[in-house]
Each structure stands twice: as structure tokens, then as C-alpha cells.
Design a protein around this motif. Structure first.
Motif, PDB file in Angstrom:
ATOM      1  N   MET A 225      17.231   4.701   1.372  1.00  0.00           N
ATOM      2  CA  MET A 225      15.797   4.728   1.596  1.00  0.00           C
ATOM      3  C   MET A 225      15.264   6.137   1.341  1.00  0.00           C
ATOM      4  SD  MET A 225      13.703   3.915   5.108  1.00  0.00           S
ATOM      5  CE  MET A 225      14.579   2.373   5.358  1.00  0.00           C
ATOM      6  N   VAL A 226      16.139   7.122   1.536  1.00  0.00           N
ATOM      7  CA  VAL A 226      15.750   8.526   1.439  1.00  0.00           C
ATOM      8  C   VAL A 226      16.330   9.198   0.199  1.00  0.00           C
ATOM      9  CG1 VAL A 226      16.142  10.764   2.546  1.00  0.00           C
ATOM     10  CG2 VAL A 226      15.436   8.809   3.920  1.00  0.00           C
ATOM     11  N   ASN A 227      17.528   8.790  -0.200  1.00  0.00           N
ATOM     12  CA  ASN A 227      18.331   9.534  -1.167  1.00  0.00           C
ATOM     13  C   ASN A 227      17.575   9.917  -2.442  1.00  0.00           C
ATOM     14  OD1 ASN A 227      21.092  10.525  -1.700  1.00  0.00           O
ATOM     15  ND2 ASN A 227      21.013   9.102  -3.402  1.00  0.00           N
ATOM     16  N   ASN A 228      16.989   8.933  -3.115  1.00  0.00           N
ATOM     17  CA  ASN A 228      16.317   9.209  -4.384  1.00  0.00           C
ATOM     18  C   ASN A 228      14.956   9.874  -4.222  1.00  0.00           C
ATOM     19  OD1 ASN A 228      18.492   7.989  -5.629  1.00  0.00           O
ATOM     20  ND2 ASN A 228      17.478   6.012  -5.863  1.00  0.00           N
ATOM     21  N   LEU A 229      14.480   9.951  -2.992  1.00  0.00           N
ATOM     22  CA  LEU A 229      13.160  10.521  -2.746  1.00  0.00           C
ATOM     23  C   LEU A 229      13.213  11.955  -2.238  1.00  0.00           C
ATOM     24  CD1 LEU A 229      11.509   7.426  -1.017  1.00  0.00           C
ATOM     25  CD2 LEU A 229      11.146   8.207  -3.364  1.00  0.00           C
ATOM     26  N   VAL A 230      14.418  12.524  -2.098  1.00  0.00           N
ATOM     27  CA  VAL A 230      14.543  13.877  -1.567  1.00  0.00           C
ATOM     28  C   VAL A 230      13.755  14.893  -2.390  1.00  0.00           C
ATOM     29  CG1 VAL A 230      16.174  15.766  -1.134  1.00  0.00           C
ATOM     30  CG2 VAL A 230      16.711  13.465  -0.366  1.00  0.00           C
ATOM     31  N   PRO A 231      13.778  14.846  -3.740  1.00  0.00           N
ATOM     32  CA  PRO A 231      12.945  15.818  -4.482  1.00  0.00           C
ATOM     33  C   PRO A 231      11.464  15.739  -4.101  1.00  0.00           C
ATOM     34  CG  PRO A 231      14.506  14.760  -5.960  1.00  0.00           C
ATOM     35  CD  PRO A 231      14.583  14.016  -4.666  1.00  0.00           C
ATOM     36  N   LEU A 232      10.931  14.515  -3.964  1.00  0.00           N
ATOM     37  CA  LEU A 232       9.533  14.368  -3.563  1.00  0.00           C
ATOM     38  C   LEU A 232       9.307  14.855  -2.135  1.00  0.00           C
ATOM     39  CD1 LEU A 232       8.403  10.916  -5.025  1.00  0.00           C
ATOM     40  CD2 LEU A 232       7.593  13.184  -5.674  1.00  0.00           C
ATOM     41  N   LEU A 362      10.920   0.507  -0.096  1.00  0.00           N
ATOM     42  CA  LEU A 362      10.329   0.689   1.236  1.00  0.00           C
ATOM     43  C   LEU A 362      10.150   2.166   1.537  1.00  0.00           C
ATOM     44  CD1 LEU A 362       9.378  -0.443   3.931  1.00  0.00           C
ATOM     45  CD2 LEU A 362      11.769  -0.533   4.676  1.00  0.00           C
ATOM     46  N   GLY A 363      11.149   2.979   1.153  1.00  0.00           N
ATOM     47  CA  GLY A 363      11.044   4.413   1.382  1.00  0.00           C
ATOM     48  C   GLY A 363       9.842   5.022   0.686  1.00  0.00           C
ATOM     49  N   ALA A 364       9.557   4.561  -0.530  1.00  0.00           N
ATOM     50  CA  ALA A 364       8.410   5.086  -1.271  1.00  0.00           C
ATOM     51  C   ALA A 364       7.105   4.760  -0.557  1.00  0.00           C
ATOM     52  CB  ALA A 364       8.410   4.511  -2.683  1.00  0.00           C
ATOM     53  N   VAL A 365       7.020   3.563   0.028  1.00  0.00           N
ATOM     54  CA  VAL A 365       5.815   3.170   0.768  1.00  0.00           C
ATOM     55  C   VAL A 365       5.640   4.058   2.001  1.00  0.00           C
ATOM     56  CG1 VAL A 365       4.731   1.330   2.100  1.00  0.00           C
ATOM     57  CG2 VAL A 365       5.876   0.796  -0.070  1.00  0.00           C
ATOM     58  N   VAL A 366       6.726   4.274   2.754  1.00  0.00           N
ATOM     59  CA  VAL A 366       6.652   5.094   3.967  1.00  0.00           C
ATOM     60  C   VAL A 366       6.282   6.529   3.617  1.00  0.00           C
ATOM     61  CG1 VAL A 366       7.956   5.993   5.930  1.00  0.00           C
ATOM     62  CG2 VAL A 366       8.280   3.625   5.200  1.00  0.00           C
ATOM     63  N   LEU A 367       6.916   7.083   2.589  1.00  0.00           N
ATOM     64  CA  LEU A 367       6.626   8.459   2.180  1.00  0.00           C
ATOM     65  C   LEU A 367       5.174   8.597   1.732  1.00  0.00           C
ATOM     66  CD1 LEU A 367       7.577  11.336   1.521  1.00  0.00           C
ATOM     67  CD2 LEU A 367       8.274  10.504  -0.738  1.00  0.00           C
ATOM     68  N   GLY A 368       4.681   7.621   0.959  1.00  0.00           N
ATOM     69  CA  GLY A 368       3.317   7.700   0.465  1.00  0.00           C
ATOM     70  C   GLY A 368       2.272   7.627   1.562  1.00  0.00           C
ATOM     71  N   ARG A 369       2.549   6.850   2.600  1.00  0.00           N
ATOM     72  CA  ARG A 369       1.544   6.641   3.643  1.00  0.00           C
ATOM     73  C   ARG A 369       1.642   7.642   4.791  1.00  0.00           C
ATOM     74  NH1 ARG A 369       0.420   0.175   4.634  1.00  0.00           N
ATOM     75  NH2 ARG A 369      -0.168  -0.325   2.475  1.00  0.00           N
TER      76      ARG A 369
END
Length: 407
Positions: A225-232, A362-369
Motif C-alpha cells: 500500500m505504501v511501497n510504490n508511493l514512497v517517492p511521492l 487504495l494507497g493512492a486514494v489515501v495519500l491523495g486525500r
């Protein structure tokens, strides 16, 4: 294990195979981005093609590894994966490219169940904790070093050079596995004749399978949920992009050093707290990883000056517990499901891949909001709820709830 040449050959073959798989995987992503100039939606289709076939075929491939000549199956899959990657390199049509990526996914999905079945057949009970610790070190070393090697080779020359390195690694893996001598495959001990009552061994095996899948799927879900979003996450939290490499290195270092320490400890004692073949051996490191995610959420909630120093230490700790979990899962499967090792690892791989496919959405939705801190908090909370529910079901009586009581 130093005298067990078969085990050493399996470790060597696994290392070369893992390096080759990571290098050609990176080459595939590079081709998609630069040769085909894919859109984000098309890149998502490439990612799905790299996961979905393995999710669907994993259990069947695992059963095949249990029943067939595992060494030949493994060698054939590596050779076919190499051929599929070579065809991808020369492909000029996007749809054919996606099809070949899916085909490669099927061949690559054979490696995990086949190597675990092969390992079971060449190691003794007292050798396995150390073997699995070394196996984890090799796989994580490949995960850290192979992408860097592939990136350098692609930058200096082209994807063709990266594919040549991958081919060399795959050829070395084939040679290593060719030297392995194994006993003939035996039928599963818990198999029942058609029409006969389910034996108690099969009931016990089924009762221990669901907790394994539960833990494996939960950990894959909250980690990816987090791994690929760490750069963002780092970009939105105001950190410099150089911190990403530090965090990846910290996590990898924790994983590798923990594996080496556990291998050394297992050399003196076959049973350790993380390799006892019990459910607790998996739950403890899984919960510690979730606690690490909760700590990161708190750090990101603070001002950037402090977490810039503490984040690498937290990632290092998470890497330590990730290694302990991987080794504990290997020993758990070898303890409870030795008769159908390939099938079980096929199922585990399918569930993990399904979570890897769904969790980033799901991780992208949580990060975006709600932002970076909320993303890690949500991941940690989902892990805590899921693993807590597993513990509650166990406490209430797992077999009665699932109708699996041996009687």
C-alpha cells in the motif's frame, strides 16, 4: 550445511535466477516507458500483465512442482522465462508486448514453489533454519543490487546489455540447478483416496494453511500500500529526493544483516524465536513491521528536520523484521506443509500478488486525500486490525469456527 553441496547449489541457483529475474523485469519497465511511450493507464496494464497470470496459475504450478521432477521443471521455467524476455526485447507491437509480459509472468511464477520444494528435498530438518536465512539474504541482495546493475548497464549501453547480463545469470542458474541431486518425489502424506473420509493430517494441514495465507496477504497488503508511493510521500512531505536512496538502502541493509545474523545463530541452534515453525514466529515480526509503519506516520506528522534523521533508522528496523518474517514463513511451511510445499507456496504467491495489485490503488486514494502521514497510519492500522482479528479467531477456537475440528 557447509557439507551439503546440493543445498549450496540450490542457494547459488536461486541467487543467479533472482538476479536475472530482477534485471529483465527492470528492462521490461524501461522498454515500456521509453520504447512504447506508454500512458499511465498502459503502464498499469503492463503491471497487471506481470502479476495476474501468476496469480491465476500459481496454485496449479505449485501442485505440478510437488508431483513432477522439480529440478527439470525449474530449469525449463528459467529457460522459457529467458526466451520470453528476449522476445520482449525485439517486440514492436504494444499488445504483443503485454502478451509476452503475461507469458513471462507464468514462467517466473514457477521459481518460488519449485525452489522451496527443491530445498525441502535436499536439506535436513536441522539445516533448514540456516538455509532459509541464507536464502532470504540472497533474494534480498538480488532485490537491492540487481536493479542498480540493470540501471547502470542500460544507461551505459542499452536494454540489450541488461538482457545479456540477465541471460548470463539465467545460464549460471541452469548450471547450478543441473548439479543438484534430489530424491524421487513422494505422494503427499495427507492425501486421501477418492471417496474416503478426510484424514486428521489433512484437517490439521488445512487448519494451519489459513493463518499462513492470512498473515502473508495482510503483510503484502499493508507493505505494498505504501511501497510504490514512497517517492511521492517524500516529495509531498518536503524532503529531498536523495533521501529515497538512503531509505531503500537502510531497509535493504536491515534485511540482509538480519538474515546473516539469523543464519549464524541457526548454525549453533536449529530453533530460534523467529524460526520455530509456530504461528507466533510469523505474527511477532509482522506486528513489529506494522509498528514501524505507525512510527513513520508519527515522524511524518512532525516537522521535516527531525524525521530526516530518524526515518532511515525506522526503515532499517522494518528491514530487520521483514527478514525475520520471511524466514519464519519458510520454516512454518516446511513444518506444517512439507507434503505439498509447492502447492502451498503457489497459493501464498497468488495471494501476495493479488494484494500487490490492489493495495497501491487504495494507497493512492489515501495519500491523495489525507497525505503522507495518514497513508502510513492507515497501512499500520489495517495490519493491526487484520492480525488482531486472526488472533481473536484463534482464541475463540479456529477449528470450530471453520468446521475443521479433527474430532
Amino acid at each position: 550445511m557447509t557439507q551439503n553441496r546440493n543445498a549450496l547449489r540450490v542457494l547459488a541457483g536461486d541467487g543467479f535466477s533472482a538476479f536475472g529475474a530482477w534485471i529483465d523485469f527492470l528492462a521490461i519497465l524501461t522498454l515500456a516507458a521509453w520504447q512504447f511511450q506508454v500512458s499511465p493507464l498502459q503502464m498499469a496494464a503492463v503491471s497487471a500483465a506481470g502479476l495476474l497470470p501468476g496469480i491465476l496459475a500459481g496454485p496449479a504450478l505449485g501442485r505440478w512442482c510437488d508431483r513432477g521432477d522439480t529440478r527439470q521443471i525449474l530449469q525449463g521455467s528459467i529457460a522459457l522465462r529467458l526466451l520470453a524476455t528476449g522476445a520482449i526485447l525485439f517486440c514492436q507491437d504494444y499488445l504483443l508486448f503485454v502478451l509476452l509480459v503475461g507469458l513471462r509472468s507464468v514462467f517466473a511464477s514457477v521459481a518460488a514453489p519449485a525452489i522451496n520444494v527443491l530445498a525441502l528435498r535436499v536439506t535436513g530438518l536441522d539445516e533448514r533454519p540456516r538455509f532459509y536465512a541464507l536464502l532470504n539474504v540472497i533474494n534480498n541482495s538480488a532485490k537491492v543490487l540487481a536493479p542498480a546493475l540493470g540501471t547502470v548497464s542500460s544507461s551505459l549501453a542499452s536494454e540489450a546489455l541488461a538482457l545479456m547480463l540477465s541471460a548470463a545469470c539465467s545460464a549460471a542458474a541452469l548450471l547450478a540447478f543441473a548439479g543438484v541431486r534430489v530424491v524421487a518425489a513422494v505422494p503427499p502424506a495427507d492425501a486421501a483416496a477418492p471417496g474416503s473420509p478426510t484424514p486428521p493430517a489433512a484437517v490439521a494441514s488445512a487448519a494451519s494453511l489459513l493463518p499462513l495465507l492470512w498473515v502473508a496477504a495482510t503483510c503484502a497488503f499493508f507493505v505494498f500500500m505504501v511501497n510504490n508511493l514512497v517517492p511521492l510521500v517524500l516529495q509531498r512531505a518536503g524532503f529531498d529526493k536523495s533521501l529515497l536512496g538512503v531509505l531503500v538502502s537502510s531497509s535493504g541493509a536491515g534485511n540482509i544483516l538480519s538474515g546473516l545474523w539469523l543464519a549464524r545463530r541457526a548454525a549453533a541452534s536449529a530453533v530460534t524465536s523467529s524460526t520455530a515453525g509456530r504461528l507466533a514466529g510469523m505474527l511477532v515480526p509482522a506486528l513489529c513491521q506494522a509498528a514501524g509503519f505507525a512510527a513513520i506516520a508519527l515522524l511524518l506528522w512532525q516537522q521535516p528536520a527531525q524525521p530526516a534523521l530518524l526515518l532511515p533508522l525506522t526503515f532499517f528496523a522494518i528491514g530487520i523484521f521483514s527478514a525475520r518474517l520471511a524466514i519464519a514463513m519458510n520454516v512454518y511451511v516446511a513444518t506444517h506443509h512439507a507434503a505439498r510445499m509447492g502447492q502451498v507456496w503457489g497459493l501464498v504467491g497468488s495471494w501476495q500478488s493479488a494484494m500487490i495489485l490492489l493495495a497501491p490503488l487504495l494507497g493512492a486514494v489515501v495519500l491523495g486525500r489525507w497525505g503522507p502521514s495518514a497513508l502510513f497510519a492507515f497501512a499500520a492500522g489495517s495490519a493491526g486490525v487484520s492480525l488482531g482479528l486472526l488472533l481473536l479467531l484463534r482464541r475463540l477456537g479456529w477449528r470450530q469456527i471453520r468446521g475443521l475440528q479433527a474430532g
